[in-house]
Scaffold this active site. Structure first.
Site: not given
Ligand code: CAA
Length: 381
Positions: A125, A127, A132, A242, A278, A342, A365, A367
């Site tokens: 997911l 980039e 975030s 998560r 304690q 230490g 997943e 921050t």
């Molecule tokens: N379930 C279903 N749909 C959801 C949702 C949820 N929990 N949250 C949002 N949506 C939908 C919304 O309904 C909306 O859809 P519509 O336009 O059709 O109404 C769409 O998604 C956009 O929602 P937002 O406007 O809320 O989106 P946003 O751009 O404001 O972002 C955010 C929301 C919560 C900040 C999100 O970008 C986010 O979770 N960011 C963090 C990303 C993340 O966790 N990355 C981890 C990567 S994976 C990893 O780390 C694994 C690895 O390998 C290291």
């Protein structure tokens, strides 16, 4: 609602995984951390207990275990080796979109090999410029007949290179924002390339690399869900996955408590075991109370997944569990190092490794700042 204590089956499962973790995985943890090798031997030991298929439905060769049981697996492994626990957390993350959103054909092709331990998955997911703000991704998927052509690059991909399949999010309609994202299952052999191995603070046994999409051709049949559904799939998945990071954080915190307890009984100062002081007892009690609270939040979020989230509580519950448990793991491992003085700061004890491994649970997943944002947004809706 599932009882807030474990069922007899879950207790039995916990005892079995704990025995495996203590006998086979713990003795290897320091070496895995020092060498950065992927712990294939640990994975094979887990395979002997059919653990890779734990969360995969029975229809596709798995055990179809409930999410509390899946959390127990990650927790017990993380208690002794964060990197080994991450294998299972990331495989769950990459199989959830397939289990919940993919066609029968995709499920039948990709889930059974994962259940048999012959294949593993990564989730693509993030980039370089969109972590975030996941919807700001730039990767493209352009339809060309029966295929999509994927271009761009995905960053911070856990187990990249080791995994055989990659669940990739890319834009099919860039001007549509989050509604222009689609999801694909991409096989390693379809032409993926991998960037350099990141040098990280912790989780050394789990490779993190860039996944490069350079005109990778993916059959239309490998799209998960409809065009434009990808962002929803990504968020729906993270709500559930998560809990795996929460479980990992709980396990790391518990591991720190185990080590600190043992040390406090052995170490003498001012003529008595330091366990008698304690001030240190209070530190240990706070560590244990926080960890137990994190555990209950984690199991509750897992139980909500199993119940199908009837009242729409899971987004908050998953974010709460991950955030609270991650912060707990960081605080508890830091206090654990402090309790050992230490020695805690040296590699003679596992606490410094646990403290380094704990840090990422506040970052990946989503921050913990994003988790707080998710919680606050729901509260203020
Ligand atoms: N379930 C279903 N749909 C959801 C949702 C949820 N929990 N949250 C949002 N949506 C939908 C919304 O309904 C909306 O859809 P519509 O336009 O059709 O109404 C769409 O998604 C956009 O929602 P937002 O406007 O809320 O989106 P946003 O751009 O404001 O972002 C955010 C929301 C919560 C900040 C999100 O970008 C986010 O979770 N960011 C963090 C990303 C993340 O966790 N990355 C981890 C990567 S994976 C990893 O780390 C694994 C690895 O390998 C290291």
């Amino acid at each position: 609602m599932q009882p807030i204590t474990l069922t007899p089956e879950q207790r039995e499962f916990r005892a079995a995984v704990r025995a495996l973790a203590e006998e086979r995985i713990a003795p290897r943890a320091a070496e895995v951390d020092a060498t950065g090798e992927f712990p294939w031997d640990n994975f094979k030991d887990c395979l002997a207990m059919d653990l890779p298929g734990l969360g995969i439905p029975e229809a596709y060769g798995g055990s179809g275990a409930d999410h509390v049981t899946q959390a127990i697996l990650v927790e017990e492994l993380a208690r002794v080796c964060g990197s080994t626990s991450l294998i299972f957390a990331v495989n769950a993350l990459s199989t959830l979109p397939i289990i919940n959103w993919a066609s029968e054909e995709i499920k039948a092709r990709y889930l059974p090999p994962i259940a048999r331990g012959e294949s593993q998955g990564s989730y693509c997911l993030s980039e370089a410029d969109a972590g975030s703000d996941a919807a700001a991704m730039k990767a493209r998927a352009v339809r060309d007949g029966d295929e999509y052509v994927l271009s761009g690059s995905k960053y911070w991909i856990t187990n990249a290179g080791v995994s055989d399949i990659y669940v990739v999010f890319a834009k099919t309609e860039p001007e549509a924002g989050p509604r222009g994202v689609s999801c694909f299952v991409v096989e390693k052999d379809m032409g993926l390339r991998f960037g350099k191995l990141e040098k990280k603070l912790g989780m050394h046994g789990s490779p993190t690399r860039e996944v490069i999409l350079d005109g990778v051709r993916v059959p239309v049949a490998n799209r998960v869900g409809e065009e434009g559904q990808g962002f929803r799939i990504a968020m729906h998945t993270l709500d559930r996955s998560r809990t795996g990071i929460a479980a990992q954080a709980v396990g790391i915190a518990q591991g720190a408590i185990d080590v600190a307890k043992g040390y406090m009984r052995e170490r003498k100062a001012f003529g008595q075991a330091i366990a008698e002081f304690q001030g240190l007892q209070f530190m240990l009690a706070d560590m244990a109370m926080r960890t137990e609270a994190a555990r209950l939040l984690t199991y509750k979020a897992c139980a909500l997944i199993d119940e199908g989230d009837p009242d729409g509580e899971l987004t908050v519950a998953g974010a709460t569990a991950k955030c609270f448990a991650g912060d707990t793991a960081m605080a508890v491992t830091t206090d654990g190092v402090q309790l050992l003085g230490g020695y805690g700061y040296t590699q003679d004890f596992p606490l410094e490794r646990m403290m380094r491994d704990a840090k990422i649970t506040q970052i990946y997943e989503g921050t913990n700042q994003i988790q707080r944002m998710v919680v606050a947004r729901q509260l203020l809706k």
